[in-house]
Scaffold this active site. Structure first.
Site, short mmCIF file in Angstrom:
data_model
loop_
_atom_site.label_atom_id
_atom_site.label_comp_id
_atom_site.label_asym_id
_atom_site.label_seq_id
_atom_site.Cartn_x
_atom_site.Cartn_y
_atom_site.Cartn_z
N LYS A 204 0.84 -1.20 0.00
CA LYS A 204 0.00 0.00 0.00
C LYS A 204 0.87 1.25 0.00
CE LYS A 204 -3.54 2.50 2.46
NZ LYS A 204 -4.43 2.64 3.60
N GLU A 210 10.54 -4.82 4.27
CA GLU A 210 10.58 -6.26 4.00
C GLU A 210 10.26 -6.52 2.53
OE1 GLU A 210 9.05 -4.72 6.38
OE2 GLU A 210 9.30 -5.74 8.31
N GLY A 263 -4.90 -1.59 4.71
CA GLY A 263 -4.11 -2.71 4.19
C GLY A 263 -4.77 -4.05 4.47
N ARG A 264 -5.27 -4.23 5.69
CA ARG A 264 -5.85 -5.53 6.06
C ARG A 264 -7.26 -5.70 5.52
NH1 ARG A 264 -4.63 -2.14 10.03
NH2 ARG A 264 -6.24 -1.30 11.42
N GLU A 349 -4.78 -6.20 14.56
CA GLU A 349 -4.26 -4.89 14.15
C GLU A 349 -5.37 -3.83 14.26
OE1 GLU A 349 -2.44 -4.02 10.12
OE2 GLU A 349 -0.62 -4.53 11.20
N HIS A 383 -5.21 -32.84 18.04
CA HIS A 383 -4.08 -33.69 18.40
C HIS A 383 -2.89 -32.85 18.89
CE1 HIS A 383 -5.97 -37.36 16.98
NE2 HIS A 383 -6.52 -36.58 16.05
N LYS A 514 9.27 -0.37 13.91
CA LYS A 514 9.90 -0.07 12.61
C LYS A 514 10.99 0.98 12.79
CE LYS A 514 5.78 -0.85 9.80
NZ LYS A 514 4.83 -0.25 8.87
O1 F6P Z 1 3.33 -2.76 9.61
C1 F6P Z 1 1.99 -3.07 9.50
C2 F6P Z 1 1.50 -2.79 8.13
O2 F6P Z 1 1.44 -1.43 7.91
C3 F6P Z 1 0.13 -3.42 7.87
O3 F6P Z 1 -0.89 -2.64 8.33
C4 F6P Z 1 0.16 -3.60 6.40
O4 F6P Z 1 -0.81 -4.49 5.96
C5 F6P Z 1 1.57 -4.10 6.22
O5 F6P Z 1 2.34 -3.36 7.14
C6 F6P Z 1 2.14 -3.91 4.84
O6 F6P Z 1 2.11 -2.57 4.47
P1 F6P Z 1 2.24 -2.15 2.95
O7 F6P Z 1 1.08 -2.70 2.23
O8 F6P Z 1 2.25 -0.65 2.94
O9 F6P Z 1 3.52 -2.72 2.42
#
Ligand code: F6P
Length: 571
Positions: A204, A210, A263-264, A349, A383, A514
């Protein structure tokens, strides 16, 4: 005027009083009318909440709580596109993503038009890729798509692609990479042909480290195989298209969505591209339709028959009045194996908040906000961790999810299906009714033990029960039923935040980690000084890493460019 906090509302007091004398489920479940009274349906889903520790009086107070919290007005404000995400000053309109074809939208017509345009663009690209018409830099068709993203930019498409893999087209394979451990990307790339592999970078913000690291690594993998024109094999999906374009992504392969999509909550947007590639346009549209059917139900059904409202109120009853801090989601269909992880982000979240919308701190007297959400496949769990559910000391709220029919084609598919259903029902019963000590003792004696032996074993072989659960039934897992199910949980989470007066659509809590990580990374990769207030344990760990020879800031500095956008993407 400051709004009354939830635990100052009259209904909250009534519920607190009622919670002191709730009958055991063993007794509540004697009532043969209970299941009919406490089962509701919408959008093809059936919710059986008869195993909740709720009496008619409690139920009335829960509905009063919803009314006193002005839940319907808050819901309507979301559907109108008001800026209910106040800390980010944004509307919250994921409902518009699946309502683009709605004739009478409650949000602006311009938004519907925009959504429709981007949806068509995304689906056209998905179909092009499915047809083998996405040609890489060397004009070879792309046969493998690696979706790179994390959190909301990964979990939704990954979960849904796994759930709906029956609809997948074998020609183009879709892979998912989220974790930045090189082993993950390496495992996916092993065996793939760089000339036939495309990447979808979903973020987003387009600043998530990452994701940028994995994307950069993928780009390097292409470069090492002689693919210089990486742009031809990379799609960007983002609400910040300018950032992607500045990094050199191809405008034709850059898909956009909007800041009013959390995002979620973004599965339904262009973020769904990897899923659309896997399952195709028709199935993706059915997913949207299923979610839209749940949206309509949520917007229109009376509170007492409104599935998301029911689930939210029952969750609050568990969380705030019956002191149940965790929520297990346990699926008796393997299609939904990843749903618990998906819901974990969506719920934790959104509702992992300790501050009310007006800035006041959530007080201990309220009994907390969002639960810890966890889970997996039910039969496997039986289990593994179910022992704790049956005889441990934690209170756990449970959602059992099952299907009425199997869609498998193995000769013994029906037998497998009956096995799953039988176990889901058996666990729900055993956990709610339990087995009291006198019954256990008698059973032991009937099995041939002496009274003394029975007395010794009875405490270990008795079950308190009284664990409440919802049973959620889908006919089978289809795009439509999955869409409805996910939307059900989205709205449940919304309703709970509305009642707790917390903000469900920001996530400032993840920012601190972060920021600290950036400082540590700058130290590890460039030898930068650690910030002044770094704690002693962190400094010791850094020294430990240096001595282990794994990480030497001085030498790393000469090899590694800084990992902050846009330099995370060197030309
Ligand atoms: O760090 C949490 C977050 O901001 C989530 O809310 C989001 O889904 C995820 O990181 C990834 O963010 P992006 O879509 O901006 O890479």
């Amino acid at each position: 005027m400051t709004a009354a906090l939830p635990h100052h509302l009259p209904a909250w007091h009534a519920l607190a009083l009622a919670a002191t004398h709730v009958p055991h489920l063993r007794d509540l479940l004697q009532d043969p009318q209970r299941p009919a009274r406490m089962t509701a349906q919408a959008a093809g889903l059936t919710l059986d909440y008869s195993r909740q520790r709720v009496t008619p009086a409690v139920w009335q107070s829960l509905l009063d709580l919803a009314r006193q919290s002005h839940l319907e007005a808050q819901r309507d404000a979301m559907f109108r596109g008001e800026r209910i995400n106040t800390t980010e000053d944004r509307a919250v309109l994921h409902v518009a993503l699946r309502g683009a074809l709605d004739d009478t939208p409650t949000w602006s017509a311009a938004i519907s038009r925009d959504v429709k345009t981007q949806l068509e663009r995304m689906l056209a690209l998905a179909e092009r890729i499915r047809a083998g018409d996405w040609l890489g830099a060397s004009r070879k068709p792309i046969t493998d798509v690696v979706a790179i993203g994390i959190g909301g930019s990964d979990l939704g498409p990954r979960m849904a692609a796994q759930a709906l893999q029956r609809d997948a087209r074998p020609g183009v394979r879709v892979h998912f990479v989220s974790n930045p451990d090189a082993a993950v990307l390496q495992a996916v790339l092993q065996g793939l042909d760089p000339l036939r592999t495309g990447f979808v970078v979903a973020s987003k913000t387009f600043t998530t480290q990452e994701t940028l690291l994995n994307a950069r690594s993928a780009r390097r993998w292409l470069a090492d195989a002689g693919v210089a024109q990486w742009q031809r094999q990379f799609v960007a999906i983002t609400s910040a298209p300018d950032t992607a374009l500045a990094l050199g992504f191809d405008p034709d392969l850059t898909l956009a969505f909007w800041d009013w999509v959390g995002g979620r909550y973004s599965l339904w947007s262009a973020i769904g591209l990897p899923l659309a590639i896997a399952i195709g346009t028709d199935a993706f549209l059915q997913l949207l339709e299923g979610a839209h059917a749940m949206d309509r139900h949520f917007a229109q059904a009376p509170l007492a028959a409104n599935l998301p409202v029911l689930m939210a109120l029952l969750g609050i009853w568990q969380r705030n009045f019956l002191a149940t801090p965790t929520q297990l989601v346990t699926s008796y269909t393997a299609h939904l194996a990843l749903l618990p992880s998906y819901l974990q982000q969506m719920d934790m979240e959104s509702n992992g908040k300790g501050t009310h919308a007006d800035g006041r701190a959530v007080q201990a007297a309220m009994g907390g906000t969002g639960p810890i959400v966890w889970g997996g496949l039910g039969i496997d769990g039986q289990h593994a961790y179910y022992q704790l559910l049956h005889q441990g000391t934690h209170r756990v709220a449970i959602d059992f999810i099952g299907t009425r029919r199997s869609d498998a084609s193995l000769p013994l598919a029906d037998e497998h299906q009956r096995f799953n259903q039988a176990n889901m029902l058996a666990q729900a019963q055993a956990l709610s009714v339990g087995r009291d000590a006198p019954t256990t003792r008698q059973l032991l004696i009937d099995s041939g033990l002496s009274p003394a032996q029975a007395d010794r074993l009875t405490p270990h072989r008795s079950f308190e029960g009284n664990t409440a659960s919802n049973l959620i039934w889908l006919d089978t897992v289809t795009p439509h039923s999955l869409g409805a199910l996910v939307a059900l949980y989205e709205h449940k989470v919304f309703c709970q935040a509305a009642i707790w007066q917390t903000l469900a659509f920001d996530q400032w809590g993840v920012e601190l980690g972060k920021t600290v990580a950036n400082g540590v990374l700058a130290h590890l990769s460039q030898g930068a000084d650690m910030p002044e207030h770094t704690d002693a344990s962190t400094l010791a760990s850094l020294a430990f890493l240096r001595h282990a020879g794994g990480t030497d800031p001085a030498s790393a500095a000469s090899q590694t460019p800084p990992v902050t956008a846009p330099s995370a993407w060197p030309a």
